[in-house]
Design an enzyme around this catalytic site. Structure first.
Site, PDB file in Angstrom:
ATOM      1  N   TYR A 153       0.835  -1.215   0.000  1.00 47.90           N
ATOM      2  CA  TYR A 153       0.000   0.000   0.000  1.00 47.90           C
ATOM      3  C   TYR A 153       0.872   1.269   0.000  1.00 47.90           C
ATOM      4  O   TYR A 153       0.466   2.310  -0.492  1.00 47.90           O
ATOM      5  CB  TYR A 153      -0.968  -0.031   1.187  1.00 47.90           C
ATOM      6  CG  TYR A 153      -2.262   0.725   0.943  1.00 47.90           C
ATOM      7  CD1 TYR A 153      -3.046   0.491  -0.176  1.00 47.90           C
ATOM      8  CD2 TYR A 153      -2.698   1.675   1.862  1.00 47.90           C
ATOM      9  CE1 TYR A 153      -4.230   1.184  -0.387  1.00 47.90           C
ATOM     10  CE2 TYR A 153      -3.883   2.367   1.672  1.00 47.90           C
ATOM     11  CZ  TYR A 153      -4.642   2.116   0.539  1.00 47.90           C
ATOM     12  OH  TYR A 153      -5.814   2.805   0.346  1.00 47.90           O
ATOM     13  N   LYS A 160      -3.308   8.136   2.932  1.00 48.83           N
ATOM     14  CA  LYS A 160      -4.506   7.879   3.744  1.00 48.83           C
ATOM     15  C   LYS A 160      -4.298   8.396   5.173  1.00 48.83           C
ATOM     16  O   LYS A 160      -5.244   8.896   5.802  1.00 48.83           O
ATOM     17  CB  LYS A 160      -4.852   6.388   3.758  1.00 48.83           C
ATOM     18  CG  LYS A 160      -5.432   5.881   2.442  1.00 48.83           C
ATOM     19  CD  LYS A 160      -6.748   6.576   2.078  1.00 48.83           C
ATOM     20  CE  LYS A 160      -7.463   5.912   0.912  1.00 48.83           C
ATOM     21  NZ  LYS A 160      -8.545   6.751   0.374  1.00 48.83           N
TER      22      LYS A 160
HETATM   23  N1  NAD Z   1     -11.596  -0.582  -2.882  1.00 50.46           N
HETATM   24  C1  NAD Z   1     -11.085  -0.693  -1.663  1.00 50.46           C
HETATM   25  O1  NAD Z   1     -10.635  -1.774  -1.238  1.00 50.46           O
HETATM   26  C2  NAD Z   1     -11.060   0.524  -0.759  1.00 50.46           C
HETATM   27  C3  NAD Z   1     -10.916   0.330   0.627  1.00 50.46           C
HETATM   28  C4  NAD Z   1     -10.881   1.443   1.455  1.00 50.46           C
HETATM   29  C5  NAD Z   1     -10.996   2.721   0.910  1.00 50.46           C
HETATM   30  N2  NAD Z   1     -11.132   2.864  -0.448  1.00 50.46           N
HETATM   31  C6  NAD Z   1     -11.226   4.224  -0.993  1.00 50.46           C
HETATM   32  O2  NAD Z   1     -12.475   4.405  -1.604  1.00 50.46           O
HETATM   33  C7  NAD Z   1     -12.370   5.487  -2.526  1.00 50.46           C
HETATM   34  C8  NAD Z   1     -13.020   5.082  -3.843  1.00 50.46           C
HETATM   35  O3  NAD Z   1     -12.263   4.043  -4.456  1.00 50.46           O
HETATM   36  P1  NAD Z   1     -12.909   2.766  -5.135  1.00 50.46           P
HETATM   37  O4  NAD Z   1     -12.296   1.592  -4.467  1.00 50.46           O
HETATM   38  O5  NAD Z   1     -14.374   2.898  -5.211  1.00 50.46           O
HETATM   39  O6  NAD Z   1     -12.255   2.771  -6.580  1.00 50.46           O
HETATM   40  P2  NAD Z   1     -12.688   3.479  -7.963  1.00 50.46           P
HETATM   41  O7  NAD Z   1     -11.535   3.257  -8.885  1.00 50.46           O
HETATM   42  O8  NAD Z   1     -13.996   2.970  -8.394  1.00 50.46           O
HETATM   43  O9  NAD Z   1     -12.802   5.024  -7.556  1.00 50.46           O
HETATM   44  C9  NAD Z   1     -11.705   5.908  -7.480  1.00 50.46           C
HETATM   45  C10 NAD Z   1     -12.183   7.207  -8.077  1.00 50.46           C
HETATM   46  O10 NAD Z   1     -11.195   8.243  -7.947  1.00 50.46           O
HETATM   47  C11 NAD Z   1     -11.371   9.093  -9.065  1.00 50.46           C
HETATM   48  N3  NAD Z   1     -10.237   9.986  -9.272  1.00 50.46           N
HETATM   49  C12 NAD Z   1      -8.936   9.644  -9.458  1.00 50.46           C
HETATM   50  N4  NAD Z   1      -8.213  10.766  -9.664  1.00 50.46           N
HETATM   51  C13 NAD Z   1      -9.067  11.825  -9.616  1.00 50.46           C
HETATM   52  C14 NAD Z   1      -8.938  13.244  -9.753  1.00 50.46           C
HETATM   53  N5  NAD Z   1      -7.751  13.812 -10.020  1.00 50.46           N
HETATM   54  N6  NAD Z   1     -10.040  14.021  -9.614  1.00 50.46           N
HETATM   55  C15 NAD Z   1     -11.255  13.465  -9.346  1.00 50.46           C
HETATM   56  N7  NAD Z   1     -11.449  12.135  -9.212  1.00 50.46           N
HETATM   57  C16 NAD Z   1     -10.365  11.331  -9.348  1.00 50.46           C
HETATM   58  C17 NAD Z   1     -11.554   8.109 -10.225  1.00 50.46           C
HETATM   59  O11 NAD Z   1     -12.104   8.722 -11.370  1.00 50.46           O
HETATM   60  C18 NAD Z   1     -12.484   7.076  -9.585  1.00 50.46           C
HETATM   61  O12 NAD Z   1     -13.822   7.415  -9.839  1.00 50.46           O
HETATM   62  C19 NAD Z   1     -10.885   5.820  -2.627  1.00 50.46           C
HETATM   63  O13 NAD Z   1     -10.591   6.894  -1.774  1.00 50.46           O
HETATM   64  C20 NAD Z   1     -10.239   4.547  -2.099  1.00 50.46           C
HETATM   65  O14 NAD Z   1      -8.936   4.756  -1.608  1.00 50.46           O
HETATM   66  C21 NAD Z   1     -11.180   1.797  -1.287  1.00 50.46           C
END
Ligand code: NAD
Length: 267
Positions: A153, A160
Site C-alpha cells: 500500500y 490515507k
Molecule cells: N476498494 C477498496 O478496497 C477501498 C478500501 C478502502 C478505501 N477505499 C477508498 O475508496 C475510494 C473510492 O475508491 P474505489 O475503491 O471505489 O475505486 P474506484 O476506482 O472505483 O474510484 C476511485 C475514483 O477516484 C477518481 N479519481 C482519481 N483521480 C481523480 C482526480 N484527479 N479528480 C477526481 N477524481 C479522481 C476516479 O475517477 C475514480 O472514480 C478511494 O478513496 C479509495 O482509496 C477503497
C-alpha cells in the site's frame, strides 16, 4: 428508507458500477436523496454508469487537481440543486511507483501526486462545496486504515494517514458552521482502484479469515450504508471520526483461525 429525504448530496468518484461511490449514490437515492455526481476524465463512461442508478443523476466534470474545476463547482452544482446537505469524497489515485514498487525509491513527484489527489483533495472539495452548505451538513470520505503499514500500500498508505489528519483539521475548522467531517474506514472491496494494488488478492484472502464478522470483498453495500448514515441526521454530534466498516478486522491482533489453532494447541 427515508433517512436522506429532502437532502441534496454531491457524490464524487464513480468510474464503474463497482465503484464504492456508485453504491453510495444508489443507497443515497434509495434513502430519498437527490444526488448530483462529479466525474473525472472519462465523462461519457461516468454518464453511462449514472444511467444505472435508480434515478439517473447529472454529472459535473471535476478533476480535484484542477483549480478551475474547483472554482466552478458551486455554480455547476447550482444548475441542478439550490444547495448541498452532504458531500461524498470517494477519490484516490497513486502512480504505480507509489503503490507497490519500492517504498524507499518512489520519487517525490509521484508521492506529491498521490497526496494531492487522495488527501489534499478532501480540503479542496470541502472549500469548493462550502458556498452551497450555508445551512451546515456532512462531508464523508473513504479511508483504508492508515494507523499501520500494509504490504504494497506504500505511499497510498501515507496519503490515507494524511487524509485522516485532514479530516480532523476540517472538522475543527468547519464545525462552527455546522459541518461534520468524517471517514468511513472500509475493508478491501474489489473495484478499479483496488485492482491497481499489487497483492490485493492476498489482502482480501487474509481479511475474510481474520474479520470476526467475515468480509465479502465483492459487497460494497455495508460501506455504502455507513456513508448514508453519516450523511444523514443520525450522527449530529460526530465529527473528525473514522467509522470502521471492515467486519471487525481492526479489533483483532490475530485472526479467528489463528486463535482457534492456538486454543487447539493449548488443549
Ligand atoms: N476498494 C477498496 O478496497 C477501498 C478500501 C478502502 C478505501 N477505499 C477508498 O475508496 C475510494 C473510492 O475508491 P474505489 O475503491 O471505489 O475505486 P474506484 O476506482 O472505483 O474510484 C476511485 C475514483 O477516484 C477518481 N479519481 C482519481 N483521480 C481523480 C482526480 N484527479 N479528480 C477526481 N477524481 C479522481 C476516479 O475517477 C475514480 O472514480 C478511494 O478513496 C479509495 O482509496 C477503497
Amino acid at each position: 428508507m427515508t433517512l436522506l429525504e429532502g437532502k441534496r448530496i454531491l457524490v464524487t468518484g464513480i468510474i464503474t458500477d463497482a465503484s464504492i461511490a456508485f453504491h453510495a449514490a444508489k443507497a443515497a437515492q434509495e434513502a430519498g436523496a437527490t444526488v448530483v455526481l462529479t466525474g473525472f476524465g472519462r465523462l461519457s463512461l461516468v454518464k453511462r454508469v449514472a444511467k444505472r442508478l435508480p434515478t439517473e443523476a447529472p454529472v459535473i466534470e471535476l478533476d480535484v487537481q484542477n483549480q478551475e474545476h474547483l472554482d466552478g463547482l458551486a455554480d455547476s452544482v447550482r444548475e441542478h440543486v439550490d444547495g448541498l446537505d452532504g458531500v461524498l469524497h470517494s477519490i484516490g489515485f497513486a502512480p504505480a511507483t507509489a503503490l507497490g514498487g519500492s517504498f524507499l525509491e518512489c520519487p517525490w513527484e509521484d508521492v506529491a501526486t498521490t497526496v494531492h489527489t487522495s488527501a489534499y483533495s478532501l480540503k479542496s472539495l470541502a472549500v469548493a462545496a462550502l458556498p452551497l452548505m450555508s445551512a451546515g451538513g456532512s462531508i464523508v470520505g473513504l479511508d483504508f486504515d492508515a494507523r499501520q503499514a500494509w504490504p504494497a500500500y506504500n505511499w497510498m498508505g501515507v496519503a490515507k494517514a494524511a487524509l485522516e489528519s485532514v479530516t480532523r483539521y476540517l472538522a475543527r475548522d468547519l464545525g462552527p458552521q455546522g459541518i461534520r467531517v468524517n471517514l468511513v474506514c472500509a475493508g478491501p472491496i474489489k473495484t478499479m482502484a483496488a485492482k491497481s494494488i499489487p497483492g490485493f488478492s492476498d489482502l482480501e484472502n487474509g481479511w475474510s479469515g481474520r474479520a470476526p464478522l467475515g468480509w465479502d470483498t465483492s459487497d460494497p453495500t455495508p460501506v455504502a450504508r455507513a456513508a448514508v448514515a453519516l450523511l444523514s441526521d443520525l450522527f449530529p454530534a460526530t465529527s473528525g471520526s473514522m467509522v470502521m466498516v471492515d467486519g471487525g478486522f481492526h479489533a483483532l491482533g490475530f485472526g479467528t483461525e489463528e486463535i482457534a489453532q492456538a486454543a487447539a494447541g493449548q488443549g
